[in-house]
Scaffold this active site. Structure first.
Site, PDB file in Angstrom:
ATOM      1  CG  ASP A 150      -1.976  -0.853   1.074  1.00 46.38           C
ATOM      2  OD1 ASP A 150      -2.012  -1.967   0.270  1.00 46.38           O
ATOM      3  OD2 ASP A 150      -2.941  -0.609   1.839  1.00 46.38           O
ATOM      4  CG  HIS A 304       1.703  -0.081   4.370  1.00 48.13           C
ATOM      5  ND1 HIS A 304       1.493  -1.001   5.392  1.00 48.13           N
ATOM      6  CD2 HIS A 304       0.632   0.589   4.379  1.00 48.13           C
ATOM      7  CE1 HIS A 304       0.299  -0.911   5.834  1.00 48.13           C
ATOM      8  NE2 HIS A 304      -0.205   0.119   5.096  1.00 48.13           N
TER       9      HIS A 304
END
Length: 427
Positions: A150, A304
């Site tokens: 992400d 992430h």
């Protein structure tokens, strides 16, 4: 899990990057994806640069990092919103906007029966409204991890993407529209390297706190900026913080976006101060895989490309994760989504093709403007060819598609600190 009174972590402009890379001795090419991908000095990587297609279209997009609204000069957005407005469930925005847009739902009264399938309240992923597909939190292929990250594109991600490239590892990248606007060449690299691109909203706020029009705009302008910059329009998205309910799902579904969630959470966004917790979360996933938990269907973990730490953790645990699972593949590959974009001609390999060694099935695309988007399936060292190509890996038969090679440029992702305006500390 009942989370009505949590407070979102504060936003920060801190991005941690590496200081171990050699500093350039000559001027850097910051006009093409190929040139940008060669830069390994994070100070240079994260310095602003001009990109004419984006610069010339500033008036077509909301301000970066603010909650998006439908622009008065955007007749396409207005018409599209009007066409779907009647299908949106009559669910009001949640919380008191000044607080809830940043994750503070304290004091908000919500029915404990969870009528809206609100993930933030109950982690619900199966909407109870006809016509709205279930969220994707697992993958059907056994012993498989739907691999993705992400909050990109991170301006200093070149060393991390080099590491993935060196392992012939593809992933699903959930890109924030404001990041794509600010670092367009970094966004282009995802397509060039063979990754799948999905939407992660325009400004990374809690979506259930927004009005219908704002939620629509968050998705619409993210799709539009990715199309402008990369040349493709995604068909998947992930809500920031997982904050989604039936109203937001309906808006995303009307825009052709599949909602992708997760089953395991690395919590890597907590940062290096929580390294023990993050390491334990990675080990929980690895142990579950080793114990046969995913023998009938696979899973997805939230990770992430947000900071040096989150990317370092992915690198540090890569071999263990790849050994624990039979396959690490982009989420779209694990779902056998071979047409990941609205545009014809851009394809992902099927699951069987991917595990057989064909990791990129590619096509050509271009952005609007004088700077063309590089062809898919190339490489950041300029070895990719132009036009339509198909690349595979005829010699590498490792189960993750990963030849376990080291990359000198990755180093240890050591600890320089670079302050970059606009990069926010987000989930």
């Amino acid at each position: 899990m009942h989370l009505l009174s949590f407070l979102a972590p504060p936003l920060s402009c801190l991005v941690i990057s590496a200081m171990v890379f050699p500093h350039p001795t000559s001027a850097q090419d910051r006009t093409t994806e190929q040139g940008e991908a060669q830069i390994l000095d994070p100070t240079v990587e994260c310095a602003p640069y001009q990109y004419p297609p984006v610069d010339n279209a500033q008036g077509n997009f909301p301000p970066s990092w603010t909650v998006a609204t439908i622009l008065s000069n955007d007749s396409d957005a207005q018409a599209t919103y009007q066409s779907i407005e009647g299908s949106i469930p009559k669910i009001p925005p949640k919380g008191r906007k000044a607080d809830s847009v940043n994750g503070n739902f304290g004091g908000y009264k919500y029915n404990s029966n969870d009528p809206d399938c609100w993930w933030t309240y109950s982690m619900c992923t199966t909407p109870n409204v006809s016509g709205i597909p279930d969220d994707i939190a697992t993958v059907p292929e056994p012993n498989t991890l739907g691999y993705g990250f992400d909050d990109g594109p991170n301006c200093s991600h070149n060393a991390f993407y080099d590491y993935l490239l060196s392992n012939d590892q593809k992933a699903t990248m959930f890109y924030i529209g404001s990041n794509v606007q600010q670092f367009p060449l970094e966004a282009q690299r995802a397509l060039v390297d063979g990754h799948q691109i999905c939407v992660h909203t325009w400004s990374h706020h809690y979506m259930t706190a927004l009005t219908n029009a704002e939620a629509f705009a968050e998705l619409w302008y993210s799709m539009q900026i990715i199309k402008l910059v990369v040349g493709v329009t995604p068909t998947c998205w992930r809500p920031p913080y997982g904050d989604v309910d039936n109203r937001i799902r309906a808006i995303a579904n009307a825009l052709g976006l599949m909602t992708i969630m997760w089953q395991f959470d690395s919590e890597d966004w907590l940062g290096i101060e929580s390294v023990t917790k993050v390491n334990n979360n990675y080990m929980d996933l690895i142990t579950a895989a080793q114990n046969g938990t995913f023998s009938t269907s696979g899973t997805i973990m939230l990770t992430h490309e947000l900071t040096n730490f989150t990317m370092s953790e992915a690198v540090n645990f890569y071999d263990q994760v790849a050994s624990a699972f039979s396959y690490l593949v982009p989420v779209g590959v694990a779902l056998n989504v071979t047409a990941p974009y609205v545009e014809d001609g851009y394809t992902l390999p099927s699951f069987e093709e991917y595990i057989g060694g064909m990791h990129v099935v590619s096509a050509t695309g271009s952005s609007g403007g004088d700077n063309s988007v590089p062809s898919v399936g190339g490489s950041s060292d300029g070895s990719g060819s132009s036009g339509s190509t198909t690349t595979g890996n005829s010699t590498n038969t490792s189960k993750s598609g990963a030849a376990k090679v080291s990359l000198d440029r990755v180093g240890s992702f050591a600890s320089a600190v670079v302050l970059v305006a606009g990069i926010q500390f987000m989930l």
